[in-house]
Scaffold this active site. Structure first.
Site: not given
Ligand SMILES: COc1ccc(-c2cccc3nc(Nc4ccc(N5CCN(C)CC5)cc4)nn23)cc1
Length: 290
Positions: A23, A31, A50, A144
Site C-alpha cells: 500500500l 504498509v 505496517k 505530523d
Molecule cells: C506510507 O504509506 C502508507 C500506506 C498505507 C497506510 C495505511 C495505514 C492504515 C490503514 C490503511 N488503509 C489504507 N488503504 C489504502 C488503500 C489504497 C491505497 N492505494 C491504492 C492505489 N495505489 C496506486 C496506491 C495505494 C493505499 C492505501 N492504507 N492504510 C499508511 C501509510
C-alpha cells in the site's frame, strides 16, 4: 482488579496473514494490504499491516511507541488499531490496522476532485478537527498532521493515520521539545517548531491550517508553489519576519481562508483551539447553504 490488566492485544498469527499488495512505503518500512484468513477460504478481513524495514534500535523503539499510541486511541476519525503480529522469521513485530479502501486523501482528491464540493471539503475538515480534538484530550501531539497522513474510509469519512511522530505532552508542561530537527518537510511546521523544536497542541493547529489549505487546493500540491521555509539561520524566509502566509486557494470561500489565517497566527497563544475551530467550520458550513 482488571483495570491493571494489560489491554488484551489481539495477536494475529503470521501464517494466516496473506499478502495481497504493497500500500505504501516510508523511510520506516512499508504498509501492506493483507487478508487475515484463518479459515483459508478468503472470507477473512482485509487489513493494513505496517512493518519495520530497518532494525535500527531507534526505529524499533519508535515503532513500539507508535503501537502503544495507536492501540490507546478509540475514535471514529482515527484509523483503528486491530492488533499485532509477531513475525517469527524476522524477529519483528507487525502492526495490524483496519484497511481503508479509498486510500490516502491525496490520491482520493486527484481521482475525485471534480465531484468533491466545498461542503464535502468542510465535512472532511470537521472530521479531521474532531480526530485532533480527541487526540488533544488524550494529551497527544501528532507532530505530523498533513494531508499525506489522512486516509479515506468512504466518500463521506476520513481518518487520521500515522502516529509515528506522535508524542505525549508531559503533565507539567504545555509543549514537547524534540532533541533534533525531524525529517518532515518544514512546510507543515509552526514557526516555534522550526526555531525552537517546540511541539504543542497549538503547533498541531498550525499544521491543521496547512491541511485545510491542502484540502481546498484539492491536494494539488504541484499547483501551489510550496514555499520552502528553511531553517532559522536563514531568518528572512521564516513566516514571522515578513509575515508572509499562503494565499487563498482558488474558489476557496473567504471565511475558510480566514480560518487558515487564524491557525497561522505567529504567537501560538493567538491560534484557535480545535473545539473553537469546530465551531468556525460548522459556521462556514451553515453560511454556505444560505
Ligand atoms: C506510507 O504509506 C502508507 C500506506 C498505507 C497506510 C495505511 C495505514 C492504515 C490503514 C490503511 N488503509 C489504507 N488503504 C489504502 C488503500 C489504497 C491505497 N492505494 C491504492 C492505489 N495505489 C496506486 C496506491 C495505494 C493505499 C492505501 N492504507 N492504510 C499508511 C501509510
Amino acid at each position: 482488579p482488571n483495570m491493571f490488566k494489560k489491554q488484551q492485544q489481539d495477536v494475529f498469527e503470521e501464517r494466516y496473514l496473506r499478502f495481497i499488495s504493497i500500500l505504501g512505503k516510508g523511510n520506516f518500512g512499508s504498509v501492506e494490504l493483507c487478508r487475515y484468513d484463518p479459515w483459508g477460504d478468503n472470507t477473512g478481513d482485509l487489513v493494513a499491516v505496517k512493518e519495520l524495514q530497518s532494525n535500527k534500535q531507534a526505529t524499533v523503539t519508535d515503532f513500539q511507541r507508535e503501537i502503544q499510541t495507536i492501540s490507546s486511541l478509540h475514535c471514529d476519525y482515527i484509523v483503528k488499531y486491530k492488533g499485532i503480529c509477531y513475525s517469527t522469521g524476522r524477529l519483528s513485530t507487525k502492526l495490524v490496522m483496519e484497511y481503508l479502501p479509498y486510500g490516502s486523501l491525496i490520491g482520493y482528491m486527484e481521482k475525485h476532485r471534480q465531484n468533491v464540493c466545498t461542503r464535502r471539503l468542510l465535512l472532511f475538515a470537521s472530521q479531521i478537527c474532531k480526530g485532533m480534538e480527541y487526540l488533544q484530550s488524550m494529551r497527544y501531539v501528532h507532530r505530523d498532521l498533513a494531508a499525506r497522513n489522512i486516509l479515506v474510509a468512504s466518500d463521506t469519512l476520513v481518518k487520521i493515520a500515522d502516529f509515528g511522530l506522535t508524542k505525549i505532552i508531559p503533565v507539567d508542561k504545555e509543549y514537547y521539545r524534540v532533541t533534533q530537527p525531524g525529517e518532515s518537510p518544514v512546510f507543515w511546521y509552526a514557526p516555534e517548531s522550526i526555531s525552537e523544536l517546540k511541539f504543542s497542541h497549538k503547533s498541531d493547529i498550525w499544521s491543521f491550517g496547512i491541511v485545510l489549505h491542502e484540502l481546498f487546493s484539492y491536494c494539488d500540491i504541484s499547483r501551489n508553489p510550496k514555499r520552502v521555509i528553511v531553517y532559522p539561520e536563514d531568518r528572512k524566509l521564516c513566516p514571522e519576519s515578513d509575515n508572509w502566509r499562503l494565499p487563498a486557494p482558488s474558489q476557496c470561500p473567504p471565511k475558510v481562508h480566514s480560518i487558515m489565517m487564524q491557525c497561522w497566527e505567529f504567537n501560538s497563544e493567538d491560534r484557535p483551539s480545535f473545539s473553537s475551530l469546530q465551531d468556525l467550520i460548522e459556521n462556514s458550513l451553515v453560511t454556505l447553504n444560505r
